[in-house]
Scaffold this motif. Structure first.
Motif, mmCIF file in Angstrom:
data_model
loop_
_atom_site.group_PDB
_atom_site.id
_atom_site.type_symbol
_atom_site.label_atom_id
_atom_site.label_comp_id
_atom_site.label_asym_id
_atom_site.label_seq_id
_atom_site.Cartn_x
_atom_site.Cartn_y
_atom_site.Cartn_z
ATOM 1 N N LYS A 37 28.912 -22.275 -62.557
ATOM 2 C CA LYS A 37 28.463 -23.523 -62.886
ATOM 3 C C LYS A 37 29.592 -24.487 -63.615
ATOM 4 O O LYS A 37 29.459 -25.514 -63.112
ATOM 5 C CB LYS A 37 27.305 -23.707 -63.866
ATOM 6 C CG LYS A 37 25.847 -23.008 -63.244
ATOM 7 C CD LYS A 37 25.510 -23.430 -62.011
ATOM 8 C CE LYS A 37 24.361 -23.158 -61.130
ATOM 9 N NZ LYS A 37 24.162 -23.619 -59.970
ATOM 10 N N GLN A 88 24.914 -29.735 -63.733
ATOM 11 C CA GLN A 88 25.064 -28.150 -63.723
ATOM 12 C C GLN A 88 26.643 -27.905 -64.442
ATOM 13 O O GLN A 88 26.449 -26.869 -64.970
ATOM 14 C CB GLN A 88 25.424 -27.743 -62.042
ATOM 15 C CG GLN A 88 23.971 -27.877 -61.317
ATOM 16 C CD GLN A 88 22.961 -26.913 -61.957
ATOM 17 O OE1 GLN A 88 23.201 -25.811 -62.187
ATOM 18 N NE2 GLN A 88 21.794 -27.460 -62.236
ATOM 19 N N GLY A 124 26.810 -25.643 -67.839
ATOM 20 C CA GLY A 124 27.736 -24.618 -67.999
ATOM 21 C C GLY A 124 28.582 -24.610 -69.047
ATOM 22 O O GLY A 124 28.798 -23.612 -69.902
#
Length: 396
Positions: free
Chosen positions: A274, A369, A373
């Protein structure tokens, strides 16, 4: 009464059968958009949040025409590059210029609106504002170069030049920044002029794997969370070694996997993926790989350590701005599930109203995303954006 269920997307919202539920969520979306716009800008020091947001929408509206791109096509190609079933790591490394250029063509406006002109992280010490912590982080790195007024410094991967302008003022040196993305060059030089730094700060377009500068031409070189985009670290470090004068310093904050990263752990692999997808990276490197790459091209290592482990004196770690909050008046609300729903689908509505190009909400999904992450990677200690490396080019 029926339980109010949060729809997962704007499509799901429009398909709700209960009109009262649909009205409730539509109202929440509208109120949430106002809160998000005002709060994000207030948290990062904007004196005119609505004006700043309107300026962003105006740029969005004209982006495709002035940049001669189709946002939807660019984000689809970007996502394809990160689809391991289509390209894989080797494909991303070969086509890294497309990957990185596409990423910053899409992400720069969001970064500048929500984060500021310096596209990097910093821990936040007690009593510091977000902007102050960002500037301190830059000043510390500049201090490691040992330069003086009038010296020539190179910023490798300069973005729109936030660090370049701060460091030019701090050191009184002449700073040249290089970035692959043409839009960032145009934007950076506009901001340089507005800051009164003509002749002191200059953005140029170039590939840092093939720097467009003469050998031994800079008194100092730095990079802040930028060389992680290189497909091979030896390539970019070798170019930095070439243009740096003998006896002078290269200092960088590098994005790295820490010793806590376990490639056999599925959760760790997901977090890594990610970060790569959301931040335009071909592949992540370990700390020791980056240090060895510096040695491979001829540098002498002065210092190498994870600055994220220095401690923040009861302040906040670098990843805290990305940590979810359920408080709608907190900047971090946009990182919560409902906050993500709001910000993503506000853009979906704006696309329908032709305020932003088609595909803009996909860009926001991609950035969300990456934010997830990075936050998870920092929280678990398996990733750092603050691996400090200071290296000297030998005199002979």
């Amino acid at each position: 009464t029926n339980k109010l269920v949060m729809p997962a997307s704007m499509d799901a919202l429009t398909k709700l059968s209960d009109k009262n539920h649909k009205l409730a969520w539509a109202s929440a979306l509208g109120l949430g958009s106002v809160f998000s716009i005002l709060t994000i800008n207030k948290m990062f020091g904007s004196s005119d949040p609505l004006g700043k947001t309107w300026d962003m929408f105006k740029i969005f509206f004209s982006q495709e025409k002035t940049r001669k791109i189709k946002v939807d096509d660019v984000i689809d190609r970007y996502n394809e590059l990160h689809d391991d079933s289509v390209e894989g790591v080797d494909g991303r490394n070969v086509d890294y210029t497309t990957l990185v250029n596409s990423y910053y063509e899409l992400a720069t406006l969001f970064y500048e609106w929500g984060w500021g002109q310096s596209f990097h992280f910093a821990d936040q010490l007690p009593g510091e504002t977000f902007r102050e912590s960002i500037s301190r982080h830059e000043y510390y790195l500049a201090g490691r170069l040992g330069v003086k007024a009038g010296d020539k410094i190179l910023d490798v991967g300069c973005g729109v030049g936030g660090p370049m302008r701060n460091i030019a003022k701090f050191t009184r040196a002449e700073v040249t920044g290089v970035t692959l993305n043409e839009y960032q060059v145009i934007r950076g030089n506009k901001l340089n002029l507005a800051a009164g730094l003509e002749g002191k700060a200059l953005s140029v377009q170039g590939n840092f794997m093939e720097l467009p500068f003469k050998d031994n031409s800079y008194d100092g070189v730095y990079a802040i969370e930028a060389t992680c985009h290189a497909p091979v670290r030896q390539g970019v470090y070798g170019e930095i070694f070439r243009v740096l004068k003998p006896g002078q310093i290269f200092a960088t904050y590098e994005w790295c996997l820490t010793p806590k990263y376990d490639k056999n752990n599925a959760d760790h692999r997901l977090i890594k993926k990610k970060i790569e997808e959301g931040d335009g990276l071909p592949d992540m490197a370990y700390q020791e790989e980056c240090v060895q790459a510096l040695r491979d091209v001829g540098f002498e290592i002065v210092e190498a350590r994870d600055a994220a482990l220095d401690g923040y004196l009861s302040g906040e770690p670098w990843w805290m701005p990305l940590h979810p909050s359920n408080n709608p008046l907190n900047f971090r609300f946009q990182m919560s599930p409902f906050g993500k729903f709001l910000t993503r689908n506000i853009l979906w509505v704006c696309e329908g109203l032709w305020l932003v190009p088609s595909g803009t909400y996909k860009v926001q999904e991609m950035l969300q995303q990456g934010g997830w992450g990075c936050e998870r990677g920092g929280y678990f200690g398996i990733f750092t954006p603050m691996y400090l490396m200071v290296a000297r080019k030998p005199l002979k």
